[in-house]
Design a protein around this motif. Structure first.
Motif, PDB file in Angstrom:
ATOM      1  N   SER A 182       0.813  -1.214   0.000  1.00 22.39           N
ATOM      2  CA  SER A 182       0.000   0.000   0.000  1.00 22.39           C
ATOM      3  C   SER A 182       0.845   1.263   0.000  1.00 22.39           C
ATOM      4  CB  SER A 182      -0.923   0.011   1.225  1.00 22.39           C
ATOM      5  OG  SER A 182      -0.168   0.022   2.428  1.00 22.39           O
ATOM      6  N   GLN A 183       2.114   1.160   0.449  1.00 25.79           N
ATOM      7  CA  GLN A 183       2.987   2.328   0.484  1.00 25.79           C
ATOM      8  C   GLN A 183       3.639   2.510  -0.887  1.00 25.79           C
ATOM      9  OE1 GLN A 183       4.814   1.169   4.680  1.00 25.79           O
ATOM     10  NE2 GLN A 183       5.434   3.230   4.044  1.00 25.79           N
ATOM     11  N   THR A 184       3.588   3.738  -1.383  1.00 27.25           N
ATOM     12  CA  THR A 184       4.134   4.016  -2.714  1.00 27.25           C
ATOM     13  C   THR A 184       5.507   4.667  -2.661  1.00 27.25           C
ATOM     14  OG1 THR A 184       2.961   6.140  -2.735  1.00 27.25           O
ATOM     15  CG2 THR A 184       1.841   4.248  -3.723  1.00 27.25           C
ATOM     16  N   VAL A 185       5.809   5.397  -1.598  1.00 30.73           N
ATOM     17  CA  VAL A 185       7.101   6.069  -1.489  1.00 30.73           C
ATOM     18  C   VAL A 185       7.712   5.749  -0.127  1.00 30.73           C
ATOM     19  CG1 VAL A 185       6.497   7.964  -3.049  1.00 30.73           C
ATOM     20  CG2 VAL A 185       6.034   8.179  -0.603  1.00 30.73           C
ATOM     21  N   GLN A 300      12.377   8.010  -6.781  1.00 31.46           N
ATOM     22  CA  GLN A 300      11.325   8.425  -5.866  1.00 31.46           C
ATOM     23  C   GLN A 300      10.864   9.863  -6.116  1.00 31.46           C
ATOM     24  OE1 GLN A 300      10.129   6.425  -2.553  1.00 31.46           O
ATOM     25  NE2 GLN A 300      10.232   5.317  -4.477  1.00 31.46           N
ATOM     26  N   HIS A 304       8.591   9.137  -9.288  1.00 29.38           N
ATOM     27  CA  HIS A 304       7.510   8.769  -8.357  1.00 29.38           C
ATOM     28  C   HIS A 304       7.080   7.310  -8.534  1.00 29.38           C
ATOM     29  CE1 HIS A 304       7.272  13.038  -7.506  1.00 29.38           C
ATOM     30  NE2 HIS A 304       7.091  13.284  -8.798  1.00 29.38           N
ATOM     31  N   GLN A 306       7.099   3.119  -7.379  1.00 32.25           N
ATOM     32  CA  GLN A 306       6.863   2.383  -6.141  1.00 32.25           C
ATOM     33  C   GLN A 306       8.162   2.254  -5.354  1.00 32.25           C
ATOM     34  OE1 GLN A 306       3.969   1.064  -4.873  1.00 32.25           O
ATOM     35  NE2 GLN A 306       2.743   1.914  -6.564  1.00 32.25           N
ATOM     36  N   GLN A 307       8.048   2.122  -4.038  1.00 31.01           N
ATOM     37  CA  GLN A 307       9.244   2.070  -3.201  1.00 31.01           C
ATOM     38  C   GLN A 307      10.120   0.854  -3.497  1.00 31.01           C
ATOM     39  OE1 GLN A 307       7.556   0.023   0.905  1.00 31.01           O
ATOM     40  NE2 GLN A 307       7.719   2.240   0.805  1.00 31.01           N
ATOM     41  N   SER A 309      11.043  -0.005  -6.280  1.00 33.13           N
ATOM     42  CA  SER A 309      11.919   0.349  -7.410  1.00 33.13           C
ATOM     43  C   SER A 309      13.324   0.694  -6.941  1.00 33.13           C
ATOM     44  CB  SER A 309      11.327   1.529  -8.189  1.00 33.13           C
ATOM     45  OG  SER A 309      11.315   2.705  -7.393  1.00 33.13           O
ATOM     46  N   HIS A 365       7.861   3.747 -17.027  1.00 29.76           N
ATOM     47  CA  HIS A 365       7.486   2.379 -16.671  1.00 29.76           C
ATOM     48  C   HIS A 365       8.213   1.306 -17.487  1.00 29.76           C
ATOM     49  CE1 HIS A 365       4.314   3.686 -13.957  1.00 29.76           C
ATOM     50  NE2 HIS A 365       3.884   4.530 -14.880  1.00 29.76           N
TER      51      HIS A 365
END
Length: 561
Positions: A182-185, A300, A304, A306-307, A309, A365
């Motif tokens: 659920s966390q993106t950054v 990040q 922006h 996903q974490q 990455s 992407h």
């Protein structure tokens, strides 16, 4: 010459795993941890890394000189000088490194600058321990074996474990950060995840380094100074006549040996190639370390993503770099080191240019993955080749090779720390804002691309020259004066030529350096061997000068020097 056992080779290879694991975490995640997790000001996050780089730069030459001392404590003699320094460095790393990622214990609400003061001692101790472990581990190679094939294999095994260590770090990070999709950054709520990552890699590193200390045995007796075989007969090989004859003669054009001048620190500082190769090595390390440090922040703040990455993209970069190294031997053999380096610089610069021009969803992407491959392949090609160029610069002067590697490492660490500090200090925003998107894109494009171009210019300046050729003629003047005094009083034996006799290292026309005997300044009293000992041999040169002085002055010594 006894071949090393396979268990010893692999035991040596695992000795640097702890350092490799900590290095991957340090360069890849330190800035993103301090800026995104601890919410540090950009400049102060850079200060933390700068403190570490400066400490490492100052520690490297100190540890290198101290590790070469021969007046050791009894424990060092029994356990081994290199292994003792390795053990000390390992203990310091284990004690200090985890505290960098544990947060400010008891002061987590203090001002950022006050927390920097808290972290600084741990950073300094960690970097000193890291330098002690790295240098002593590298210095073990000539101690373990004199066989060049075994040395090459030890380096290959060492690099293989370096690759696996980095893969482990990025894989562990990928798994840990992916536990909460659920966390993106990356943010303050991820502090515990980074502690898990550091804890896992520290346990793995400790296991491997313990195996190293149990498996590897260091020979600290220098028994290799026993007399060596006499040179081949000149009747069997006429081309060796100028090197083996007791009387001075002018060398033929087909002479296969190379003059060897003893080099002191002052001699290296007079060599233009020292600075040219230093520019190449510094530019290469800037490219590799800055991409490793700022790509996660770019992913990040600019893209922006996903974490996860911040683990996937560095893993792709390192894997592509590792695969590229398999092509280095045939590439160097076909086009040469300098051309191979320029190819790597073009590839790395191409990746930076692509980052500058990359825009849109397709790039974010999909195309970011080939960009990562270009950065990894270019950096790996440049790094491997720059290390080879440094070895070519040292050539036969292994007696001062540690200083050369230390000097290169000094420029690397210091320049990286200053560069990171400048990048963080010039950041236009404190927290994430629209300006961040363009800023780190420009950093990767101009800073990293500029470093690759600077390194390429250094190689271009070396194109007309043969790397390793000595331009200076003032070698070890102190030893030369000592040698002159000794020679005047010595009887005219084969190893002590009369002063009126031309030196074997001079051609008939009186030009220096044309012959194959000793170069000017290599007649030190500590180097005047009996005919049974070869001063140009690798075995002789691998023994520290201090030990040779002691043996030469010891009348009871069974080794004649």
């Amino acid at each position: 010459m006894t071949e090393l056992k396979r268990i010893t080779k692999y035991g040596y290879g695992v000795g640097h795993v702890l350092n490799d694991l900590c290095s991957a975490v340090w360069f890849t995640y330190l800035l993103i941890y301090f800026h995104h997790v601890l919410q540090f000001n950009n400049s102060l996050a850079g200060v933390v890394l700068l403190i570490g780089q400066v400490a490492d730069a100052l520690s490297t030459p100190f540890v290198g000189s101290e590790a070469d001392r021969t007046d050791d404590l009894p424990f060092c003699v029994r356990y081994g000088r290199r292994k003792t320094w390795h053990l000390v460095g390992t203990i310091l790393v284990v004690v200090a490194f985890p505290f960098i990622f544990l947060g400010c214990l008891g002061c987590w609400q203090a001002e950022d600058w006050a927390q920097v003061i808290y972290y600084a001692p741990f950073v300094v101790v960690f970097q000193f321990g890291w330098a002690a472990t790295q240098i002593s581990h590298l210095a073990l190679i000539p101690t373990l074996t004199q066989d060049p094939h075994d040395r090459t294999e030890l380096n290959a095994i060492r690099y293989a474990f370096t690759v696996m260590s980095n893969v482990v770090v990025y894989s562990v990070t990928w798994v840990v950060l992916g536990l909460d999709p659920s966390q993106t950054v990356v943010g303050p709520e991820d502090a515990m995840k980074f502690r898990y990552i550091v804890g896992i890699v520290m346990v793995i590193g400790i296991l491997f380094v313990t195996a190293f200390h149990f498996i590897v045995r260091e020979n600290n007796t220098y028994s290799m100074l026993s007399p060596v075989a006499a040179p081949p007969s000149t009747e069997e090989d006429p081309e060796l006549s100028n090197c083996a004859a007791d009387v001075p003669t002018a060398p033929t054009p087909h002479t296969t040996c190379t003059p060897h001048f003893r080099m002191k620190i002052s001699d290296w500082l007079k060599e233009p190639q020292t600075y040219q190769v230093a520019l190449v090595y510094m530019g290469t390390r800037l490219f590799c370390n800055l991409t490793q440090a700022f790509v996660p922040i770019y992913l990040q703040d600019s893209l922006h993503l996903q974490q996860t990455s911040v683990a996937i993209i560095p893993l792709i970069m390192y894997t592509s770099g590792f695969l590229t190294t398999m092509l280095m031997k045939p590439l160097n053999k076909r086009i040469g080191r300098k051309a191979a380096f320029l190819v790597g610089a073009v590839i790395g610069s191409g990746g930076c240019l692509w980052i500058l021009l990359g825009r849109g969803e397709t790039y974010t992407h999909y195309l970011i993955y080939p960009v990562a491959c270009l950065l990894g392949a270019g950096g790996s090609t440049m790094l491997v080749t720059s290390l080879s160029l440094t070895a070519d610069l040292i050539g036969p002067n292994v007696e001062s090779g540690a200083f050369v590697y230390g000097a290169m490492s000094f420029t690397d660490k210091l320049s990286n720390g200053i560069a990171v500090m400048l990048v963080q200090a010039l950041n236009p925003c404190v927290n994430c804002c629209p300006k961040c998107s363009g800023y780190y894109r420009s950093v990767l494009a101009y800073y990293c691309g500029g470093a690759a171009v600077a390194a390429a210019l250094g190689v271009i300046s070396l194109l007309p020259a043969k790397i390793g050729h000595r331009s200076s003629r003032s070698y070890t003047t102190a030893d030369s004066s000592t040698s002159s005094a000794h020679t005047e009083s010595a009887p005219p034996t084969p190893n002590h030529l009369p002063p009126s006799t031309p030196h074997p290292g001079k051609a008939a026309g009186g030009e220096e350096g044309a012959g194959c005997g000793r170069g000017e300044g290599e007649g030190s009293t500590t180097d005047q061997l009996t005919p049974d000992v070869n001063t140009a041999s690798e075995e002789y040169q691998s023994v520290p000068q201090g030990l040779r002085n002691r043996l030469s002055s010891d009348p009871d010594s069974s080794i004649v020097i």
